[in-house]
Design a protein around this motif. Sequence first.
Motif: not given
Length: 712
Positions: A163-169
Amino acid sequence: MEKRCVITGLGLICAAGNDVDTCWQNICAGKTGIDEVKSVSTEGCVSHVGAEVHCENLPAPEYDRSVRLCLHAAHEAVRDGRLTDSAVREAGVILGSCVGGAASIDHYYTGLLQGRTEEQDVLKMSASAIAANTAFALGANGETANIVNACAAGTMSVSYACDLIRLGRGEIFLAGGTDAFSSLAYAGFNALHALSAGPCSPLNHSNGISLGEGAGVLVVEEYEHAIRRGAKIYCEVAGWGVSSDAFHITAPQPQGEGQMAALHRAMVNAGTEAGDIGYINAHGTGTAKNDAAEFLSLHTLFEGAAPSVSSTKSMTGHCLGAAGAIEAVLSVKALTENTVLPTMGYAPADLAPLAEKAGNLDCVVNVARERELENVMSNSFAFGGTNASIIFSKKPHPAEQTGKRRICVTGIGELLSEADGTASVQRELTPEDFGARDVKLGFYRKLDRFSQMQVLSGVDALRDAGFTIDADNASRVGSTIGTADGPMAEITSFQKTVCEKGPAAGSAFSFPHTVYNAAGGYLSIFTGLKGFCATIANGTQAGLQSVICACDELRSGAVDAVLAAGTDENSENITEVYSHLPLPGHVVGEGCVTMLLEDAAAAQARGARIYAEILGYAGTHQAARYGSEPAQEQVDRTLAGALQDAGLTAVDRLFTAQEMKARTGDARAASAALALAEACRAVSSGECRTAAALATGWTGSVSCVIVGRKEA
């Protein structure tokens, strides 16, 4: 740009072996790690077997065993992923755990009985310490979290990293789970009559679990980042799903509705259908209710398909918060090796009953075998009714663009202690408190104090928002709960009894309350919410980190509304533990602050009163040993990141968790959440147009959320 998540490194330690290759070879050969228990007393228990790790060179003896197991697996994952020192410094650490620092809790209370105080154990007890100390030992500075949704935690940690990767975090995470063998867990499952007298027999005799320990760590990486550094790519993380049963604190929903919801979401997220899944690493604990519900779920979802199915817990034991991570590693290996793994322990007489139970499912018995695989699924189901599923694939699976949804706060509920000059304060809870919220006495009596505060605060937030959860929206309403110490009062009370009277004295009533996500489970049961659920233990700032997690899920489109909370309790045990920390003048408090976050368009459509809109947020981590406060530079950087996310250069007012503690005592995660509640009220009243809430913790993490009114 659409983000793809891939696996580029694997690390593993469990009873089947001390590294990935050894575990893989032993499990393919059907060698079990379940044997006579040596590390804890089993006197008076129905079972004397378990799946313990035998490793003489675990790193970092200064840490709790859960961290040492995790570091062992993490070092292997780093080597396997060929991560440079700079890549490790960039990495975030997302870890799952069920019982936290249970070995240190046992050591502490055993010491008290013997007349000594092991003060060094105090900072090792909480699950909040696991990711912090792992990140510190590795020198990792990316976002960090401890997901503590019991036996689903390892799977959820991998999916949250995605999730964090897909949200650019973030672009690279060390994600997985860890739990150590402990007298707490052994006594607890014994009290529930859930232990198998002999080695467990999942999907077969289903007469109980064999408790295990270990850690699994995966390098989860953004695809383009992996390509730029020339990484070896095992597979894609194609999809994942999380749901809540809203049924029972320990037993699964008999028809498997929550399980199927998680599996279905994973398949939708991955763009796969039932016939595309070649192998399923089942949760397969070996208890009758769990195995029956899982068989029903798989039959229903995979009707007309014939995936291979097995439970590797027959060889690794049930490793609690590490289970999903260990099984994720094995699932990735199964995919890349085109090998389906066996469930061990079948005698010839068991095959006919299995054929009747299995139907079209290809249950793999005793011997691993080859099968061409494109997609594999790994499932984890937990106390509290949490269900999690993840799919790994050889095919590319870019995420769909969902856009940046507007998110607002529409309800606030809070129960808090008030500082009165003493060293310890509590929030009185009365029968009238529960009656006023339609909480029946029979339900109230089931709850520990941590859960009581969470249920009451959650009900208040829903009422304040004028929001009703019903059959039409339940699956789209979620919960995220942040905590520093979780149900530590229940944990320490249970452990003291075990230390004083032996493992057979564990309470079946108390044990379910020792898992960190019990409060979230009871909130789900009482309110009926069935969507995404997560409990995050990450120090004081977790009260704001839970809000950020809720926003992440809302932005991803997984839910339309989330109850986000910060919750921590106080008790005689907790005050005693905190008295050993170097905190002069410290006042221990307690409380729960819950906010309802909604998709702004949906809130406006139903005519909701909106306190404020979430304009932006940021979370940072700087590698630090658990127990140390972050530097001002990191605090400033976090605020700057939140301002950038909000498209602002400054805010009118700043509310901090530290300010809130002066009013309530140190309510830890609740103090952090209160800072945001006050910021929302300030915006709603017109006192200011924009406000920020900021909280730090002893974990190296800082969180900041900015709220305000959007310009028309």
